[in-house]
Design an enzyme around this catalytic site. Structure first.
Site, mmCIF file in Angstrom:
data_model
loop_
_atom_site.group_PDB
_atom_site.id
_atom_site.type_symbol
_atom_site.label_atom_id
_atom_site.label_comp_id
_atom_site.label_asym_id
_atom_site.label_seq_id
_atom_site.Cartn_x
_atom_site.Cartn_y
_atom_site.Cartn_z
ATOM 1 N N SER A 125 87.418 17.581 96.680
ATOM 2 C CA SER A 125 87.266 18.972 96.303
ATOM 3 C C SER A 125 87.285 19.294 94.893
ATOM 4 O O SER A 125 87.602 18.446 93.788
ATOM 5 C CB SER A 125 88.072 20.018 97.071
ATOM 6 N N SER A 130 95.223 19.914 81.088
ATOM 7 C CA SER A 130 95.154 21.435 81.275
ATOM 8 C C SER A 130 95.355 21.970 79.941
ATOM 9 O O SER A 130 96.419 21.604 79.248
ATOM 10 C CB SER A 130 96.183 22.198 82.432
ATOM 11 N N TYR A 147 104.431 23.437 85.488
ATOM 12 C CA TYR A 147 103.046 23.060 85.537
ATOM 13 C C TYR A 147 102.774 22.772 84.232
ATOM 14 O O TYR A 147 102.162 21.580 83.697
ATOM 15 C CB TYR A 147 102.100 24.161 85.888
ATOM 16 N N LYS A 189 101.765 18.702 82.551
ATOM 17 C CA LYS A 189 100.484 18.380 82.000
ATOM 18 C C LYS A 189 100.657 18.120 80.318
ATOM 19 O O LYS A 189 100.149 17.072 79.961
ATOM 20 C CB LYS A 189 99.465 19.635 82.075
ATOM 21 N N THR A 196 88.350 26.727 91.538
ATOM 22 C CA THR A 196 88.601 25.658 92.461
ATOM 23 C C THR A 196 89.506 26.386 93.415
ATOM 24 O O THR A 196 89.835 27.424 93.338
ATOM 25 C CB THR A 196 89.207 24.475 91.748
#
Length: 272
Positions: free
Chosen positions: A17, A134, A147, A151, A182
């Site tokens: 996905s 990211s 997060y 990254k 997304t």
């Protein structure tokens, strides 16, 4: 060019996905031989490319997936490390086990997939590894600090890896996307907004802003087209950024502004 790309074998993690799927479909349309991976391949029955079972947090599945692709296609020319997971919350209130899960997926997972494909790429005297990171990895964002850290760690590791691999004709690069539309928000870990928490109001409002940014994000096809351009580039750069103008400009501002001034801009952006 079509003859050149027809034999290129691409392995894309997290391809069932979102950005991974968009990249896979685009490369498939350009005559690459594409293998995607998923923890649950049975959910991807409507896809036009094969899905191999792979959970980046489990080394045995990584080894098995790489062996399966080599057995089927004979080689891996390009690895796209796309599998990742989101995580939000006040760092103080985020459970240790969730922090570890995020790093296992966003950092140690890609690292172990790289380690699994490198011997095969050396055998073929070449290869390309693209790590999807990211823009958040360039700065510590409030309530998304874990997060950002996971990254950012992959960004820096790529810098070191590139120099270690230069003698083997194996190239590596980072691609840092901004917000894209997304399902990452649905799949990420959210620390609950606790009524008694001292972070309740600022975290709750920041979470709403983050979700809105994802909902209003760009089409993942933009990332797919950008990745294809990188693949066709003879000498890829160390870092690429893909997002709207302000998202990319935020990295430039961090580089040129005094730390406290930049921090104040982030606080204003998130209305904190």
């Amino acid at each position: 060019m079509e003859k050149q790309t027809a034999s290129k074998v691409v392995l894309i993690t997290g391809a069932s996905s979102g950005i991974g799927k968009a990249i896979a479909e685009h490369l498939l349309s350009k005559n690459y031989k594409v293998f995607g991976t998923s923890r649950n391949p049975s959910k991807g029955t409507s896809l036009n490319f094969p899905l191999v079972t792979l959970d980046v947090t489990k080394k045995e599945t990584i080894k098995s997936a790489v062996s399966e692709v080599i057995s089927e296609a004979g080689k891996i020319d390009i690895l796209i490390n796309n599998a990742g997971v989101g995580i939000t919350g006040p760092i103080e209130e985020t459970p240790d086990e969730e922090i570890k899960k995020a790093f296992d997926t966003n950092y140690f997972g890609p690292l172990n997939v790289i380690k699994a494909v490198l011997p095969e790429m050396r055998k073929n005297n070449g290869g390309l590894i693209i790590n999807i990171t990211s823009i958040a990895g360039y700065m510590g964002l409030p309530y998304r600090g874990i997060y950002s850290a996971s990254k950012g760690a992959l960004e820096l590791t790529t810098e070191a890896f590139r120099m270690e691999l230069k003698d083997f004709n194996i190239q590596m690069t980072n691609v840092a996307p901004g917000d894209f539309a997304t399902n990452i928000a649905a799949g990420r870990y959210h620390s609950p907004v606790l009524e008694e928490s001292p972070y309740r109001e600022p975290y709750g409002s920041t979470l709403n802003i983050m979700n809105q940014h994802v909902d209003e994000g760009g089409n993942p096809k933009i990332m797919a087209e950008y990745v294809h351009k990188i693949i066709k580039t003879k000498n890829p750069k160390v870092h690429y950024k893909v997002g709207d103008r302000m998202q990319k400009f935020s990295i430039v501002l961090k580089r040129i502004l005094p730390d406290k001034l930049y921090e104040s801009l982030l606080l204003k952006h998130y209305k904190l």
